[in-house]
Design a protein around this motif. Sequence first.
Motif, PDB file in Angstrom:
ATOM      1  N   THR A  31       0.839  -1.197   0.000  1.00 18.85           N
ATOM      2  CA  THR A  31       0.000   0.000   0.000  1.00 18.85           C
ATOM      3  C   THR A  31       0.875   1.248   0.000  1.00 18.85           C
ATOM      4  O   THR A  31       1.880   1.305   0.717  1.00 18.85           O
ATOM      5  N   TYR A  33       0.816   5.771  -0.246  1.00 15.00           N
ATOM      6  CA  TYR A  33      -0.001   6.918   0.147  1.00 15.00           C
ATOM      7  C   TYR A  33       0.640   8.219  -0.349  1.00 15.00           C
ATOM      8  O   TYR A  33       1.853   8.295  -0.542  1.00 15.00           O
ATOM      9  N   ILE A  45      -3.948  13.293   4.672  1.00 17.22           N
ATOM     10  CA  ILE A  45      -3.921  12.219   3.682  1.00 17.22           C
ATOM     11  C   ILE A  45      -4.639  12.676   2.420  1.00 17.22           C
ATOM     12  O   ILE A  45      -5.693  13.328   2.465  1.00 17.22           O
ATOM     13  N   SER A  48      -4.757   6.801  -0.648  1.00 17.05           N
ATOM     14  CA  SER A  48      -4.091   5.558  -0.323  1.00 17.05           C
ATOM     15  C   SER A  48      -4.429   4.592  -1.455  1.00 17.05           C
ATOM     16  O   SER A  48      -5.533   4.623  -2.012  1.00 17.05           O
ATOM     17  N   ASN A  50      -3.606   0.487  -3.099  1.00 15.26           N
ATOM     18  CA  ASN A  50      -2.924  -0.775  -3.313  1.00 15.26           C
ATOM     19  C   ASN A  50      -3.461  -1.349  -4.616  1.00 15.26           C
ATOM     20  O   ASN A  50      -4.222  -0.693  -5.320  1.00 15.26           O
ATOM     21  N   GLU A  53      -7.502  -1.294  -4.571  1.00 16.69           N
ATOM     22  CA  GLU A  53      -8.404  -0.163  -4.443  1.00 16.69           C
ATOM     23  C   GLU A  53      -7.658   1.148  -4.216  1.00 16.69           C
ATOM     24  O   GLU A  53      -6.575   1.193  -3.656  1.00 16.69           O
ATOM     25  N   ILE A  55      -8.297   4.791  -2.476  1.00 15.71           N
ATOM     26  CA  ILE A  55      -9.110   5.554  -1.542  1.00 15.71           C
ATOM     27  C   ILE A  55      -8.734   7.018  -1.709  1.00 15.71           C
ATOM     28  O   ILE A  55      -7.569   7.381  -1.568  1.00 15.71           O
ATOM     29  N   ARG A  96       0.000  -3.632   4.497  1.00 16.40           N
ATOM     30  CA  ARG A  96      -1.350  -3.798   5.047  1.00 16.40           C
ATOM     31  C   ARG A  96      -1.591  -2.791   6.170  1.00 16.40           C
ATOM     32  O   ARG A  96      -1.527  -1.590   5.960  1.00 16.40           O
ATOM     33  N   VAL A  97      -1.826  -3.253   7.372  1.00 11.73           N
ATOM     34  CA  VAL A  97      -2.281  -2.353   8.426  1.00 11.73           C
ATOM     35  C   VAL A  97      -1.159  -1.814   9.295  1.00 11.73           C
ATOM     36  O   VAL A  97      -1.416  -1.139  10.284  1.00 11.73           O
ATOM     37  N   TYR A  98       0.062  -2.090   8.935  1.00  9.86           N
ATOM     38  CA  TYR A  98       1.150  -1.717   9.825  1.00  9.86           C
ATOM     39  C   TYR A  98       1.653  -0.304   9.591  1.00  9.86           C
ATOM     40  O   TYR A  98       1.122   0.442   8.786  1.00  9.86           O
ATOM     41  N   GLU A  99       2.717   0.070  10.300  1.00  6.68           N
ATOM     42  CA  GLU A  99       3.186   1.451  10.281  1.00  6.68           C
ATOM     43  C   GLU A  99       3.611   1.876   8.879  1.00  6.68           C
ATOM     44  O   GLU A  99       4.016   1.067   8.057  1.00  6.68           O
ATOM     45  N   GLN A 100       3.540   3.172   8.663  1.00  4.09           N
ATOM     46  CA  GLN A 100       3.879   3.730   7.364  1.00  4.09           C
ATOM     47  C   GLN A 100       5.288   4.311   7.386  1.00  4.09           C
ATOM     48  O   GLN A 100       5.720   4.881   8.389  1.00  4.09           O
ATOM     49  N   TYR A 101       5.953   4.179   6.260  1.00  2.00           N
ATOM     50  CA  TYR A 101       7.298   4.714   6.099  1.00  2.00           C
ATOM     51  C   TYR A 101       7.233   5.834   5.069  1.00  2.00           C
ATOM     52  O   TYR A 101       6.657   5.655   3.989  1.00  2.00           O
ATOM     53  N   PHE A 102       7.839   6.958   5.430  1.00  2.00           N
ATOM     54  CA  PHE A 102       7.704   8.163   4.622  1.00  2.00           C
ATOM     55  C   PHE A 102       8.944   8.444   3.781  1.00  2.00           C
ATOM     56  O   PHE A 102      10.070   8.154   4.193  1.00  2.00           O
TER      57      PHE A 102
ATOM     58  N   PHE B  34       0.559   6.134  16.891  1.00  2.00           N
ATOM     59  CA  PHE B  34       1.947   6.283  16.466  1.00  2.00           C
ATOM     60  C   PHE B  34       2.476   7.654  16.890  1.00  2.00           C
ATOM     61  O   PHE B  34       1.726   8.616  16.997  1.00  2.00           O
ATOM     62  N   TYR B  36       5.566  10.105  15.378  1.00  2.00           N
ATOM     63  CA  TYR B  36       6.581  10.328  14.353  1.00  2.00           C
ATOM     64  C   TYR B  36       7.367  11.591  14.701  1.00  2.00           C
ATOM     65  O   TYR B  36       6.841  12.513  15.316  1.00  2.00           O
ATOM     66  N   LEU B  44       9.131  12.122   7.660  1.00  4.11           N
ATOM     67  CA  LEU B  44       8.744  11.674   8.991  1.00  4.11           C
ATOM     68  C   LEU B  44       9.389  10.330   9.290  1.00  4.11           C
ATOM     69  O   LEU B  44       9.399   9.420   8.462  1.00  4.11           O
ATOM     70  N   LEU B  46       9.393   7.130  12.072  1.00  5.00           N
ATOM     71  CA  LEU B  46       8.612   6.503  13.122  1.00  5.00           C
ATOM     72  C   LEU B  46       9.426   6.404  14.405  1.00  5.00           C
ATOM     73  O   LEU B  46      10.531   5.868  14.410  1.00  5.00           O
ATOM     74  N   SER B  99      -9.150  -1.856   2.670  1.00  3.61           N
ATOM     75  CA  SER B  99      -8.056  -2.749   3.012  1.00  3.61           C
ATOM     76  C   SER B  99      -6.822  -1.993   3.469  1.00  3.61           C
ATOM     77  O   SER B  99      -5.810  -2.588   3.785  1.00  3.61           O
ATOM     78  N   ARG B 101      -5.056   1.227   5.948  1.00  7.54           N
ATOM     79  CA  ARG B 101      -5.241   2.056   7.129  1.00  7.54           C
ATOM     80  C   ARG B 101      -4.672   3.430   6.842  1.00  7.54           C
ATOM     81  O   ARG B 101      -3.525   3.560   6.440  1.00  7.54           O
ATOM     82  N   GLN B 102      -5.483   4.444   7.062  1.00  5.72           N
ATOM     83  CA  GLN B 102      -5.030   5.793   6.824  1.00  5.72           C
ATOM     84  C   GLN B 102      -4.695   6.456   8.142  1.00  5.72           C
ATOM     85  O   GLN B 102      -5.392   6.278   9.139  1.00  5.72           O
ATOM     86  N   LEU B 103      -3.619   7.222   8.146  1.00  4.94           N
ATOM     87  CA  LEU B 103      -3.195   7.923   9.345  1.00  4.94           C
ATOM     88  C   LEU B 103      -3.856   9.291   9.423  1.00  4.94           C
ATOM     89  O   LEU B 103      -3.872  10.034   8.446  1.00  4.94           O
TER      90      LEU B 103
END
Lengths: 111, 115
Positions: A31, A33, A45, A48, A50, A53, A55, A96-102, B34, B36, B44, B46, B99, B101-103
């Motif tokens: 995914t 963003y 945001i 998003s 993948n 889909e 969003i 998936r649902v885990y932390e995001q890396y920027f 979270f 950051y 950013l 984490l 599906s 997750r948006q922050l």
Amino acid sequence: DTAVSQTPKYLVTQMGNDKSIKCEQNLGHDTMYWYKQDSKKFLKIMFSYNNKELIINETVPNRFSPKSPDKAHLNLHINSLELGDSAVYFCASSQRVYEQYFGPGTRLTVT
Amino acid sequence: AQSVTQLGSHVSVSEGALVLLRCNYSSSVPPYLFWYVQYPNQGLQLLLKYTSAATLVKGINGFEAEFKKSETSFHLTKPSAHMSDAAEYFCAVSESSGSARQLTFGSGTQLTVLP
């Protein structure tokens, strides 16, 4: 070994132009963003995406469109740039649902 | 929709003093939370995350945060501030959207460390 990269880092352009910002991630995430950070550092945001889909944040003008040639890339295309589009744009990725890396961000200035 | 409130847009501490950055969230379901950090002209990074496991979460650079459901808080602390901690700190809550997750981010807290 940059995890999330963006190009260009700085982008200066005139009103009315069309521009693109590229984003690539080598983390194998599913995914990606796009975020916009305004002059007060507020992060919002935009999209998003993948492979299943897209969003879209309802407040994003339809002049903004994400384009994904493959799972590792999510580019941001902006039509008819306006002064208010000036900001820092960040790409991010997650599994998936885990932390995001920027990524490091792209500073867009519209004159 | 979930939201995050960071109390104090600017916090100043002396080097060696306790750092406390406040974050409160609203959520109708158990959240993922979270912190950051953003250094000048950078992206950013984490610091730490809460994903319904231990309520006291330890992160990088000596930071930790405690999830308190009764207070809907997730404050960030560090026992002893270092000059290199000066940066912008963002608290974020993760909400499910399809599906992905948006922050949703708080407005950020600028931490200044005084010599």
